[in-house]
Design a protein around this motif. Sequence first.
Motif, mmCIF file in Angstrom:
data_model
loop_
_atom_site.group_PDB
_atom_site.id
_atom_site.type_symbol
_atom_site.label_atom_id
_atom_site.label_comp_id
_atom_site.label_asym_id
_atom_site.label_seq_id
_atom_site.Cartn_x
_atom_site.Cartn_y
_atom_site.Cartn_z
ATOM 1 N N ILE A 1 0.767 -1.063 -0.200
ATOM 2 C CA ILE A 1 -0.038 0.308 -0.498
ATOM 3 C C ILE A 1 0.839 1.561 -0.155
ATOM 4 O O ILE A 1 1.829 1.468 0.962
ATOM 5 C CB ILE A 1 -1.141 0.132 1.540
ATOM 6 N N ALA A 2 0.864 2.171 -1.407
ATOM 7 C CA ALA A 2 1.644 3.422 -1.258
ATOM 8 C C ALA A 2 0.491 4.279 -0.899
ATOM 9 O O ALA A 2 -0.568 4.161 -1.389
ATOM 10 C CB ALA A 2 2.297 3.545 -2.694
ATOM 11 N N THR A 3 0.973 5.789 -0.406
ATOM 12 C CA THR A 3 0.090 6.850 -0.408
ATOM 13 C C THR A 3 0.557 8.030 -0.698
ATOM 14 O O THR A 3 1.729 8.289 -0.800
ATOM 15 C CB THR A 3 -0.227 7.054 1.336
ATOM 16 N N LEU A 4 -0.794 8.694 -1.559
ATOM 17 C CA LEU A 4 -0.105 10.094 -1.604
ATOM 18 C C LEU A 4 -0.822 11.486 -0.688
ATOM 19 O O LEU A 4 -1.868 11.414 -0.491
ATOM 20 C CB LEU A 4 -1.053 10.314 -3.275
ATOM 21 N N ILE A 5 -0.027 11.786 0.427
ATOM 22 C CA ILE A 5 -0.563 12.918 1.079
ATOM 23 C C ILE A 5 -0.928 14.268 0.541
ATOM 24 O O ILE A 5 0.883 14.315 0.302
ATOM 25 C CB ILE A 5 -0.575 12.450 2.347
ATOM 26 N N GLY A 6 -1.368 15.341 0.918
ATOM 27 C CA GLY A 6 -0.572 16.592 0.596
ATOM 28 C C GLY A 6 -2.254 17.032 1.033
ATOM 29 O O GLY A 6 -3.622 16.728 0.804
ATOM 30 N N ALA A 7 -2.171 18.786 0.398
ATOM 31 C CA ALA A 7 -2.831 19.471 0.925
ATOM 32 C C ALA A 7 -4.540 19.871 -0.261
ATOM 33 O O ALA A 7 -4.134 18.664 -1.170
ATOM 34 C CB ALA A 7 -2.656 20.940 1.060
ATOM 35 N N ASN A 8 -5.817 20.569 0.188
ATOM 36 C CA ASN A 8 -6.374 19.867 -1.410
ATOM 37 C C ASN A 8 -5.649 21.048 -2.471
ATOM 38 O O ASN A 8 -5.100 22.075 -2.583
ATOM 39 C CB ASN A 8 -7.759 20.892 -0.889
ATOM 40 N N GLY A 9 -6.120 20.654 -3.390
ATOM 41 C CA GLY A 9 -5.243 21.198 -4.375
ATOM 42 C C GLY A 9 -3.390 21.384 -4.880
ATOM 43 O O GLY A 9 -3.295 21.282 -6.226
ATOM 44 N N ALA A 10 -3.272 19.994 -3.890
ATOM 45 C CA ALA A 10 -1.890 19.138 -4.681
ATOM 46 C C ALA A 10 -1.323 18.985 -5.502
ATOM 47 O O ALA A 10 -0.614 18.907 -6.357
ATOM 48 C CB ALA A 10 -1.472 18.526 -3.337
ATOM 49 N N GLY A 11 -2.778 18.538 -6.189
ATOM 50 C CA GLY A 11 -2.647 17.523 -7.771
ATOM 51 C C GLY A 11 -2.685 15.363 -7.621
ATOM 52 O O GLY A 11 -2.152 15.351 -8.600
#
Length: 234
Positions: free
Chosen positions: A29-39
């Motif tokens: 399991i890999a995850t992408l995290i970031g603020a709204n609008g980060a892509g």
Amino acid sequence: MLQLTNVSTYYDNIAALQGISFAVEEGEIATLIGANGAGKTTTLKTICGLLRPRSGRVLFRGQDITGARADTVVRAGIALVPEGRRVFPQMTVWENLVLGATVRRDRSTVAEDLERVYAQFPVLAERRRQLAGTLSGGEQQMLAIGRALMARPELLLLDEPSMGLAPLVVEQIFGIIAEINRQGTTILLVEQNAHLALSLARHGYILETGRIVKAAPAAELLASDDVRRAYLGE
């Protein structure tokens, strides 16, 4: 299993992704995290063929799927559970699930997989004749995941599965995600609850304004003071 190399995706003249590169290993399991609008959502849409990148490459099991049609990507072994669930509200639970198998050539095993989804999500079996639009938010999320599983994906893309759900339901959904992974499906998870996502994942990638600014084992990101302050509210 999945590799993105210098991928840039635009909305008209606005760069949503600016040369991102990362990989997902088989079985993890890999995850992408970031603020709204980060892509984050743009990344998933680029992988699964809903958006065509302006530059860069997307490889799945070594095969170049850059800009391939969405149905081609599903046939290759990638399925998306979209943000907001996107079930068909005027169709029954059963009809939504069967739609997930539309691109499959092995029609003889669809009924078997349907029973497997019902075993994974007993509430869907109970409500198989119910209109999807009358389900609760958590039940619709289960339906969206079940529909994607009906395509027999090797890689499952999950876009904000906890969005709008009560904490107890989120815990249940993430338990199901972990079980799907244990059964052999590789997962790329986009999730607003960064702490939960990093607790579940093996590797994490942080997106900021279309760029990956940090990549590390998820446990390392969880232990980072900078990450905890910026993304975990600590």
